[in-house]
Every structure is written in C-alpha cells, then in structure tokens.
Design a protein around this motif. Structure first.
Motif, PDB file in Angstrom:
ATOM      1  N   VAL A 277       6.290   5.504  -3.773  1.00 25.83           N
ATOM      2  CA  VAL A 277       6.263   6.795  -3.100  1.00 25.83           C
ATOM      3  C   VAL A 277       7.612   7.162  -2.477  1.00 25.83           C
ATOM      4  CG1 VAL A 277       5.607   6.092  -0.751  1.00 25.83           C
ATOM      5  CG2 VAL A 277       4.724   8.242  -1.697  1.00 25.83           C
ATOM      6  N   GLN A 278       8.558   6.219  -2.464  1.00 24.72           N
ATOM      7  CA  GLN A 278       9.872   6.518  -1.904  1.00 24.72           C
ATOM      8  C   GLN A 278      10.681   7.436  -2.826  1.00 24.72           C
ATOM      9  OE1 GLN A 278      10.167   2.050  -1.218  1.00 24.72           O
ATOM     10  NE2 GLN A 278      11.865   2.807  -0.006  1.00 24.72           N
ATOM     11  N   PRO A 339       6.604  10.768  -7.877  1.00 24.58           N
ATOM     12  CA  PRO A 339       5.558  10.633  -6.860  1.00 24.58           C
ATOM     13  C   PRO A 339       6.042  11.063  -5.474  1.00 24.58           C
ATOM     14  CG  PRO A 339       5.487   8.763  -8.329  1.00 24.58           C
ATOM     15  CD  PRO A 339       6.711   9.562  -8.715  1.00 24.58           C
ATOM     16  N   TYR A 340       7.292  10.766  -5.153  1.00 25.05           N
ATOM     17  CA  TYR A 340       7.841  11.173  -3.862  1.00 25.05           C
ATOM     18  C   TYR A 340       7.725  12.682  -3.665  1.00 25.05           C
ATOM     19  CZ  TYR A 340      11.449  12.345  -0.423  1.00 25.05           C
ATOM     20  OH  TYR A 340      12.132  12.868   0.652  1.00 25.05           O
ATOM     21  N   GLU A 341       8.124  13.434  -4.671  1.00 22.50           N
ATOM     22  CA  GLU A 341       8.085  14.894  -4.566  1.00 22.50           C
ATOM     23  C   GLU A 341       6.657  15.406  -4.534  1.00 22.50           C
ATOM     24  OE1 GLU A 341      10.483  15.223  -8.068  1.00 22.50           O
ATOM     25  OE2 GLU A 341      12.170  16.066  -6.961  1.00 22.50           O
ATOM     26  N   ILE A 342       5.779  14.789  -5.313  1.00 21.37           N
ATOM     27  CA  ILE A 342       4.375  15.206  -5.348  1.00 21.37           C
ATOM     28  C   ILE A 342       3.692  14.912  -4.020  1.00 21.37           C
ATOM     29  CG2 ILE A 342       2.146  14.742  -6.440  1.00 21.37           C
ATOM     30  CD1 ILE A 342       3.785  14.263  -9.064  1.00 21.37           C
ATOM     31  N   TYR A 343       3.946  13.740  -3.464  1.00 21.10           N
ATOM     32  CA  TYR A 343       3.369  13.405  -2.152  1.00 21.10           C
ATOM     33  C   TYR A 343       3.925  14.317  -1.066  1.00 21.10           C
ATOM     34  CZ  TYR A 343       0.646   9.174  -3.137  1.00 21.10           C
ATOM     35  OH  TYR A 343      -0.320   8.293  -3.558  1.00 21.10           O
ATOM     36  N   LYS A 344       5.199  14.647  -1.155  1.00 19.91           N
ATOM     37  CA  LYS A 344       5.816  15.518  -0.146  1.00 19.91           C
ATOM     38  C   LYS A 344       5.127  16.883  -0.108  1.00 19.91           C
ATOM     39  CE  LYS A 344      10.100  16.829  -0.771  1.00 19.91           C
ATOM     40  NZ  LYS A 344      11.578  16.800  -0.863  1.00 19.91           N
ATOM     41  N   LYS A 345       4.614  17.323  -1.260  1.00 24.84           N
ATOM     42  CA  LYS A 345       3.909  18.600  -1.348  1.00 24.84           C
ATOM     43  C   LYS A 345       2.423  18.468  -1.026  1.00 24.84           C
ATOM     44  CE  LYS A 345       7.074  20.423  -4.864  1.00 24.84           C
ATOM     45  NZ  LYS A 345       7.216  20.869  -6.276  1.00 24.84           N
ATOM     46  N   GLY A 346       1.974  17.236  -0.784  1.00 29.31           N
ATOM     47  CA  GLY A 346       0.571  17.014  -0.464  1.00 29.31           C
ATOM     48  C   GLY A 346      -0.362  17.149  -1.647  1.00 29.31           C
ATOM     49  N   LEU A 347       0.149  16.941  -2.858  1.00 29.99           N
ATOM     50  CA  LEU A 347      -0.654  17.113  -4.068  1.00 29.99           C
ATOM     51  C   LEU A 347      -1.262  15.810  -4.559  1.00 29.99           C
ATOM     52  CD1 LEU A 347       1.657  19.618  -6.002  1.00 29.99           C
ATOM     53  CD2 LEU A 347      -0.356  20.128  -4.592  1.00 29.99           C
ATOM     54  N   ASN A 348      -1.093  14.724  -3.815  1.00 35.09           N
ATOM     55  CA  ASN A 348      -1.715  13.448  -4.175  1.00 35.09           C
ATOM     56  C   ASN A 348      -3.215  13.514  -3.922  1.00 35.09           C
ATOM     57  OD1 ASN A 348      -0.333  13.575  -1.509  1.00 35.09           O
ATOM     58  ND2 ASN A 348      -1.628  11.788  -1.079  1.00 35.09           N
ATOM     59  N   HIS A 349      -3.973  12.672  -4.623  1.00 32.54           N
ATOM     60  CA  HIS A 349      -5.425  12.817  -4.665  1.00 32.54           C
ATOM     61  C   HIS A 349      -6.210  11.923  -3.715  1.00 32.54           C
ATOM     62  CE1 HIS A 349      -4.403  15.130  -8.122  1.00 32.54           C
ATOM     63  NE2 HIS A 349      -4.210  14.097  -8.935  1.00 32.54           N
ATOM     64  N   GLU A 350      -5.661  10.826  -3.229  1.00 25.06           N
ATOM     65  CA  GLU A 350      -6.485   9.894  -2.456  1.00 25.06           C
ATOM     66  C   GLU A 350      -6.919  10.517  -1.126  1.00 25.06           C
ATOM     67  OE1 GLU A 350      -2.270   8.191  -1.652  1.00 25.06           O
ATOM     68  OE2 GLU A 350      -3.245   9.719  -2.861  1.00 25.06           O
ATOM     69  N   TYR A 418       8.486  -2.380   3.143  1.00 28.20           N
ATOM     70  CA  TYR A 418       8.944  -1.037   3.497  1.00 28.20           C
ATOM     71  C   TYR A 418       8.313   0.035   2.614  1.00 28.20           C
ATOM     72  CZ  TYR A 418      12.084   2.808   4.712  1.00 28.20           C
ATOM     73  OH  TYR A 418      12.590   4.013   5.120  1.00 28.20           O
ATOM     74  N   PRO A 419       8.192  -0.173   1.293  1.00 25.98           N
ATOM     75  CA  PRO A 419       7.483   0.818   0.476  1.00 25.98           C
ATOM     76  C   PRO A 419       6.054   1.080   0.959  1.00 25.98           C
ATOM     77  CG  PRO A 419       8.782  -0.598  -0.942  1.00 25.98           C
ATOM     78  CD  PRO A 419       8.862  -1.190   0.439  1.00 25.98           C
ATOM     79  N   HIS A 420       5.362   0.041   1.436  1.00 25.76           N
ATOM     80  CA  HIS A 420       4.019   0.274   1.967  1.00 25.76           C
ATOM     81  C   HIS A 420       4.073   1.018   3.291  1.00 25.76           C
ATOM     82  CE1 HIS A 420       1.193  -1.465  -0.834  1.00 25.76           C
ATOM     83  NE2 HIS A 420       2.086  -2.403  -1.101  1.00 25.76           N
ATOM     84  N   ASP A 421       5.054   0.718   4.100  1.00 22.52           N
ATOM     85  CA  ASP A 421       5.227   1.466   5.341  1.00 22.52           C
ATOM     86  C   ASP A 421       5.414   2.952   5.031  1.00 22.52           C
ATOM     87  OD1 ASP A 421       5.977   1.504   8.356  1.00 22.52           O
ATOM     88  OD2 ASP A 421       7.691   2.480   7.396  1.00 22.52           O
ATOM     89  N   GLN A 422       6.182   3.252   4.001  1.00 23.47           N
ATOM     90  CA  GLN A 422       6.426   4.643   3.633  1.00 23.47           C
ATOM     91  C   GLN A 422       5.173   5.301   3.054  1.00 23.47           C
ATOM     92  OE1 GLN A 422       9.650   6.319   4.266  1.00 23.47           O
ATOM     93  NE2 GLN A 422       9.263   4.572   5.604  1.00 23.47           N
ATOM     94  N   TRP A 423       4.414   4.559   2.251  1.00 21.34           N
ATOM     95  CA  TRP A 423       3.163   5.101   1.712  1.00 21.34           C
ATOM     96  C   TRP A 423       2.203   5.417   2.856  1.00 21.34           C
ATOM     97  CZ3 TRP A 423       0.012   2.176  -2.659  1.00 21.34           C
ATOM     98  CH2 TRP A 423      -0.897   3.074  -3.250  1.00 21.34           C
ATOM     99  N   THR A 424       2.094   4.473   3.790  1.00 22.63           N
ATOM    100  CA  THR A 424       1.226   4.691   4.944  1.00 22.63           C
ATOM    101  C   THR A 424       1.653   5.918   5.730  1.00 22.63           C
ATOM    102  OG1 THR A 424       0.576   2.369   5.194  1.00 22.63           O
ATOM    103  CG2 THR A 424       0.527   3.727   7.177  1.00 22.63           C
ATOM    104  N   LYS A 425       2.909   6.005   6.090  1.00 20.47           N
ATOM    105  CA  LYS A 425       3.381   7.124   6.904  1.00 20.47           C
ATOM    106  C   LYS A 425       3.200   8.460   6.192  1.00 20.47           C
ATOM    107  CE  LYS A 425       6.774   4.658   9.739  1.00 20.47           C
ATOM    108  NZ  LYS A 425       8.212   4.419  10.009  1.00 20.47           N
ATOM    109  N   THR A 426       3.425   8.471   4.889  1.00 17.36           N
ATOM    110  CA  THR A 426       3.288   9.718   4.138  1.00 17.36           C
ATOM    111  C   THR A 426       1.852  10.221   4.159  1.00 17.36           C
ATOM    112  OG1 THR A 426       5.119   9.102   2.677  1.00 17.36           O
ATOM    113  CG2 THR A 426       3.624  10.821   1.892  1.00 17.36           C
ATOM    114  N   VAL A 427       0.891   9.320   3.895  1.00 17.89           N
ATOM    115  CA  VAL A 427      -0.512   9.726   3.847  1.00 17.89           C
ATOM    116  C   VAL A 427      -1.042  10.019   5.252  1.00 17.89           C
ATOM    117  CG1 VAL A 427      -2.831   9.035   3.117  1.00 17.89           C
ATOM    118  CG2 VAL A 427      -0.863   8.508   1.680  1.00 17.89           C
TER     119      VAL A 427
END
Length: 536
Positions: A277-278, A339-350, A418-427
């Motif tokens: 997600v970074q 994925p970074y750009e898609i998550y930034k737009k809030g278009l992820n599905h989980e 750190y990648p998990h920290d970023q995934w957590t913070k993003t969601v």
C-alpha cells in the motif's frame, strides 16, 4: 527494499525460505487430503463446469473437495493470457486429491537439509508434489453438517512464496481444523514466477483488456469470482467472504482489495507479513517499465524475438530463467493505478482489516548478509538516506554482532512492519475498523521468523514435543480471533471453548497499539515504531 548489494539474495530467499519445499523425504499419498485409504464420499454438488464429489475427513465432521478446476488450464496458446472460464466436464468429477502446484523451481537437497536442521521440519506433503502449468484449481473444506442454503461465513486463502513458489495445499494453512469450527475454508492456486508475472508489450497488444504482467493476480480474481458464483452450493454465504494471505499472499490480498475487478467478491481482509500500500512498496510490486524491461531481457536470455517463440518453449526450461518474476504491476486492468493511489482515493474494498507481523521477520532474509560495524551505514543508507548518520548517532552499534542484529531489525521494518503500519493507518484514516497484531512466540520450529504465525492462526500446531501447553493455548486464542473476524468482522468474543477472549482493541481506539501473541498476550506498543520516523 533497495539494498542493492543484497537485493538478488533477498528475492531468492524470499521465494524459497519457508514457503514450500521443507522436507528431505517424500510422504506417501502426498496429494490425498484424507489419510484413510478408502474415505467416505460426499454427496454430489453442482458447480460451474459440472458435478463434483469430495471426501469426508477421518473424524467425519468435515467434507473436503480437493482440486476443483476454477478456470481453463493456462497452457499452449493460453500461456500469458487472461484467466479463461473453466472447461465443462462430463459425469461426476472426483475432487479427492490436491492437484498440481504451479510451475516453480524446487530447492536443492542441500538447501532442504540445511532448512530442516534450522526448522526441525520433518515431512511435508508438498515435497516433490506434482507440478504443472495446468494448475488452476482450488480446495474447499466445509463442515459436514452444512448444506446448501445455510449461509456459512467463508475464508479464502491466498498462499505466499514471493509470487514465485508455493501451493494451495501446504499443511500449515490446511482448512480442516477451521472448518470444524463453523466456517468454510477455500485455498486457491495461481500462476507464479515467469508464468504469472511476465510482461511484454505484444501480450498487452493481443489482450482484449490491454493487460500484461499480472496473470497470477488475474487467476486469484477468477478464483474469487468462482467462489462468489459457487460457494452457496456448499452452504457458504457469498455475501460474507473474507480474503486472507501471508507474505506474497498478503501483498496479493492488498492488491485484490484495490482491484476494481473484485468489487462485491468479499467484505473483509486479513494480511500477514506483507503489504504493497506504500507509494513505493519494498517488494512484490514494480513499475510497468521495469516489468517490460525484464520481459525483454528474458526474450534475449532464451534467444527468441517474439512471444510466440517463447510460448513454444517447454515450461521446465522457462522456470530456469535467471530473472525473478516476483512482482505485480499497474496493468491498467486488474490494477488501473497503484494500490497506493487507489487506497488514497478510498476505492479499496475491505470493510474491515486484520493485519500484522512477526518479531523476527527479517532473520531468514539477512542470514547470509555480512553486516559489521564498518559497513552498517552503507547497508542502511538505501532506506534512511541522508538520515543514516543521524540514526546511527542516536542508536550506535558497539560491535559486529550488534550491527548484524540492527541490520536484521531494519530489514524487518522496511520489508514488513512499516508496510503494515502504513496499511493500518491508511484504512483507519478511511474510518474503517482495523485490528493489528504482533507475533512474538518462539517455539522449536520456525518460531517468530517469517511465516511462524500461520500454524497458530489456522489451527495447525503439531502435537509433538517441540510445542507445549502455551502453544496450544495460543493456537486456541489466535484461531478463535481469526474465526470471529471471518464470521463477524470483529475478532473479539468467545473462543471455540466458550471462554471470553482478551479484548483486541481497534487501532483507532487505542492509539495504534498492537495485540501481542507471545508468551503472554495483550495490547502493546509497536516494538519497531522508534525507527519509522527515519523512513517517513
């Protein structure tokens, strides 16, 4: 991770260290999911393609459908094409054996011996198991009492292996013991290595969707589509599906959450020991430019000028390529953006996320790297850049042993924690519930190294002298959290024995604390957070 001097070693070990070939001796009936020679048969079930019949486990409480085809074999002209619909069959297909794993390089006997000395692993049904380009099969474990229309929660598991190795039927994530506790478990296969992630402009041109480089990801998407369309025949709830994966499987879960092609196929996600997600993921993701460059290099390697010539080469020759096809890419179809750009737009599905990492993720990957007091700055500079000296002034190393320990920790941080920290913070920033864990339980085998958590989470801790009562307690706890998350989207509640589990707090409500699974369990600070500011 941009460790130029160890990059190649990292990917070699990442693709083979713990995921598949872990034994020096072949087990009999390696592809048989039931030890009984003549197991009872299930009722016939109709799925896409035709009728199937599975087998009942030894205890009589789980039905297993092993080796269900979910797509056409990606062979011949279908090599490096989007995953095609399954080819129908006549009669009743016996789904009583696991089918061939994707084409991949096996480890040498020397590697297996060294690994066994390290991990005390004795046997694995995957060792020297069948292998083929014809590999697109999945496996279903369901409670025997569950029938069509029952709407049971579903877990779909994506295996790891650096997108280069692995299979859907490794014992560590076998679905039988979770299925005994009220869910349906599906494990899926996908093309790996050069067959799954090779990219070429001519392939994109011949594709109706303009795609290349993500064939393994497209296989995973096709498997999710199959589950969505067929799981109710097994008694599953197509509207209550959770996807999960470890290592490259977790990276894949991250990408599946971002792909527009998976919308409506699942609700929740579990990610163990990897994320992409970074903005610049440390592994399992690359630019299309890099993918096409490697594709061109591979054609030169095999002395061919076209994809058609490459398609004519035997699979066993192609897997010997010296290039590591172990990364997804932005193909404009499965992934229209990163994925970074898609998550930034809030278009992820989980709708909810459970994710985390282990204490010594980096140990196996740095084992052969010489880290000393003299060269530690050079090893850290690709990650910390102009803050390297500042970091070492604040956290100096006194000797070579300390340098190696620091390097291993920072490798763990950059590639996993750190990648998990970023995934957590993003969601969390999207207002969605996130539960993050930290696995710290040592044992007589893999312990807290990469993949060590799997046997606990998926309820497959061996009953032997290498484990004790705490391991079995932790297995009960972790697998119960996993089961609750699959069923309800929240890991909290009771374990399978009816006891109340310790409260696992949402990340947004506890200041980013993690649930530790170790000698004791409870909410703790991220033990690696002290390094994150130097990466940011």
């Amino acid at each position: 991770m941009k460790y130029s001097s160890t990059n190649k070693l990292f990917f070699i070990i990442l693709s083979s260290f713990v995921f598949v070939i872990t034994s020096c001796s072949t087990t009999k009936n390696a592809t048989n999911p039931v030890k009984t020679k003549t197991p009872f048969l299930t009722e016939v079930i109709s799925v896409t393609g035709g009728d199937i019949q599975g087998v009942v486990n030894t205890d009589g409480d789980v039905e297993i459908f092993a080796g269900i085809p979910f797509a056409a074999p990606p062979v011949g002209d279908l090599r490096w094409k989007e995953t095609q619909d399954v080819i129908p069959w006549e009669g009743v297909l016996a789904t009583n054996r696991f089918q061939a794993m994707a084409m991949q390089n096996e480890n040498s006997p020397l590697f297996n011996t060294l690994f066994n000395m390290y991990s005390h692993q004795e046997t694995s049904r995957t060792y020297h198991g069948p292998m083929s380009e014809d590999c697109l099969y999945l496996n279903v474990w369901k409670p025997e009492s569950v029938k069509a229309g029952d709407k049971v929660p579903v877990l779909v598991y994506v295996h790891g292996g650096s997108l280069m190795t692995g299979q859907s039927w490794y014992e560590k994530y076998d679905g039988e013991n979770l299925a005994k506790n009220g869910i349906i478990v599906v494990t899926i296969a996908y093309r790996t290595g050069i067959f799954g992630y090779f990219a070429d402009a001519d392939l994109a041109a011949e594709s109706p969707n303009g795609t290349t480089g993500n064939y393994g990801l497209l296989d995973q998407i096709k498997a999710l589509e199959w589950v969505h369309n067929n799981i109710e025949a097994f008694g599953g709830d197509a509207g209550n599906v959770t996807i999960a994966g470890e290592s490259a499987g977790s990276s894949s879960v991250n990408a599946l959450c971002a792909s527009p092609l998976t919308k409506g196929f699942f609700r929740r996600a579990i990610g163990e020991s990897s994320s992409v997600v970074q903005e610049r993921p440390p592994h399992t993701f690359r630019t299309m430019e890099a993918a096409l460059k490697m594709g061109a290099d591979i054609k030169k390697e095999f002395k061919v000028s076209s994809v058609e010539e490459l398609r004519k080469l035997p699979a066993k020759k192609l897997i010997k390529t010296r290039y590591s096809n172990n990364s997804m890419t932005v193909d404009g179809y499965a992934l229209p953006e990163s994925p970074y750009e898609i998550y930034k737009k809030g278009l992820n599905h989980e709708e909810a996320l459970m994710n985390g990492f282990n204490k010594r993720e980096g140990f196996g990957f740095t084992f052969f790297t010489k880290a000393t007091k003299k060269n530690i700055a050079d090893l850290l500079r690709p990650s910390f850049k102009d803050r390297t000296e500042e970091f070492l002034e604040k956290y100096p190393v006194k000797n070579n042993k300390a340098a190696k320990a620091l390097y291993t920790d920072i490798f763990s941080v950059v590639c996993f924690t750190y990648p998990h920290d970023q995934w957590t913070k993003t969601v969390v920033g999207q207002g969605r519930p996130v539960y993050e864990y930290y696995f710290s339980r040592e044992n007589g085998e893999i312990g807290t190294n990469h993949s060590g958590e799997m046997i606990y989470a998926y309820r497959n801790v061996p009953r032997n002298k290498k484990y004790n009562e705490r391991d079995y307690e932790l297995e009960e706890m972790m697998s119960s959290y996993w089961l609750n998350f699959v069923k309800y989207g929240n890991p909290n509640g009771k374990d399978t024995k009816g006891n109340e589990l310790p409260l696992w707090e949402e990340s947004s409500k506890c200041g980013g604390l993690l649930m530790e699974f170790g000698d004791s369990s409870g909410m703790v600070e991220d033990p690696f957070r002290w390094t994150y500011e130097y990466l940011e």
